[in-house]
Design a protein around this motif. Structure first.
Motif, PDB file in Angstrom:
ATOM      1  N   CYS A 150       0.812  -1.227   0.000  1.00  9.78           N
ATOM      2  CA  CYS A 150       0.000   0.000   0.000  1.00  9.78           C
ATOM      3  C   CYS A 150       0.843   1.273   0.000  1.00  9.78           C
ATOM      4  CB  CYS A 150      -0.975  -0.005   1.172  1.00  9.78           C
ATOM      5  SG  CYS A 150      -0.181  -0.043   2.789  1.00  9.78           S
ATOM      6  N   HIS A 151       2.104   1.209   0.394  1.00 11.09           N
ATOM      7  CA  HIS A 151       2.959   2.390   0.408  1.00 11.09           C
ATOM      8  C   HIS A 151       3.831   2.541  -0.837  1.00 11.09           C
ATOM      9  CE1 HIS A 151       2.325   2.105   4.927  1.00 11.09           C
ATOM     10  NE2 HIS A 151       1.709   3.193   4.523  1.00 11.09           N
ATOM     11  N   LEU A 152       3.710   1.632  -1.794  1.00 12.73           N
ATOM     12  CA  LEU A 152       4.452   1.762  -3.063  1.00 12.73           C
ATOM     13  C   LEU A 152       3.717   2.716  -3.983  1.00 12.73           C
ATOM     14  CD1 LEU A 152       5.406  -1.954  -3.720  1.00 12.73           C
ATOM     15  CD2 LEU A 152       6.928  -0.106  -3.018  1.00 12.73           C
ATOM     16  N   ARG A 153       4.462   3.322  -4.903  1.00 15.31           N
ATOM     17  CA  ARG A 153       3.850   4.218  -5.887  1.00 15.31           C
ATOM     18  C   ARG A 153       2.891   3.453  -6.791  1.00 15.31           C
ATOM     19  NH1 ARG A 153       8.588   7.257  -8.915  1.00 15.31           N
ATOM     20  NH2 ARG A 153       6.790   7.881 -10.109  1.00 15.31           N
ATOM     21  N   ILE A 154       1.838   4.137  -7.225  1.00 18.91           N
ATOM     22  CA  ILE A 154       0.898   3.537  -8.174  1.00 18.91           C
ATOM     23  C   ILE A 154       1.567   3.465  -9.542  1.00 18.91           C
ATOM     24  CG2 ILE A 154      -1.293   3.876  -9.380  1.00 18.91           C
ATOM     25  CD1 ILE A 154      -2.351   5.146  -6.812  1.00 18.91           C
ATOM     26  N   ASN A 155       1.458   2.311 -10.175  1.00 20.01           N
ATOM     27  CA  ASN A 155       2.048   2.112 -11.482  1.00 20.01           C
ATOM     28  C   ASN A 155       0.978   2.372 -12.537  1.00 20.01           C
ATOM     29  OD1 ASN A 155       3.287   1.214 -13.806  1.00 20.01           O
ATOM     30  ND2 ASN A 155       4.411  -0.394 -12.728  1.00 20.01           N
ATOM     31  N   THR A 156       1.105   3.484 -13.247  1.00 20.49           N
ATOM     32  CA  THR A 156       0.106   3.860 -14.259  1.00 20.49           C
ATOM     33  C   THR A 156       0.259   3.062 -15.555  1.00 20.49           C
ATOM     34  OG1 THR A 156       1.544   5.650 -15.020  1.00 20.49           O
ATOM     35  CG2 THR A 156      -0.088   6.193 -13.337  1.00 20.49           C
ATOM     36  N   LEU A 157       1.334   2.293 -15.699  1.00 25.96           N
ATOM     37  CA  LEU A 157       1.520   1.466 -16.899  1.00 25.96           C
ATOM     38  C   LEU A 157       0.672   0.204 -16.875  1.00 25.96           C
ATOM     39  CD1 LEU A 157       5.386   1.703 -17.339  1.00 25.96           C
ATOM     40  CD2 LEU A 157       3.629   2.950 -18.570  1.00 25.96           C
TER      41      LEU A 157
END
Length: 80
Positions: A72-79
């Motif tokens: 939950c603390h990782l960046r959202i991957n828009t790919l």
């Protein structure tokens, strides 16, 4: 091992080379991928998940090994 990396830090996927490690020093040694060498945020989540995906396209069968992190603390991957 050549692979495609869908990094949360980039705007498009890239072809990269993943490091591997040999099981021993013999000629028939098995090689194991080291995805930790490519995936960031080891302090947030030090381990990597993996799953095998089989794709059937007509008579052809493709198999992929997918490595990923999920926290939950990782960046959202828009790919993705």
């Amino acid at each position: 091992v050549r692979c495609r990396l869908y990094s949360a830090s980039w705007s498009r996927p890239r072809q990269v080379t993943m490091l591997t490690q040999c099981s021993d020093r013999t000629r028939n040694a098995k090689r194991f991928p080291i995805p930790e060498s490519l995936l960031n945020d080891a302090t947030v989540q030090p381990y990597v998940h993996n799953c095998l995906v089989t794709l059937h396209e007509g008579r052809r069968i493709y198999q992929f090994c997918i490595f990923f992190k999920r926290h939950c603390h990782l960046r959202i991957n828009t790919l993705l």
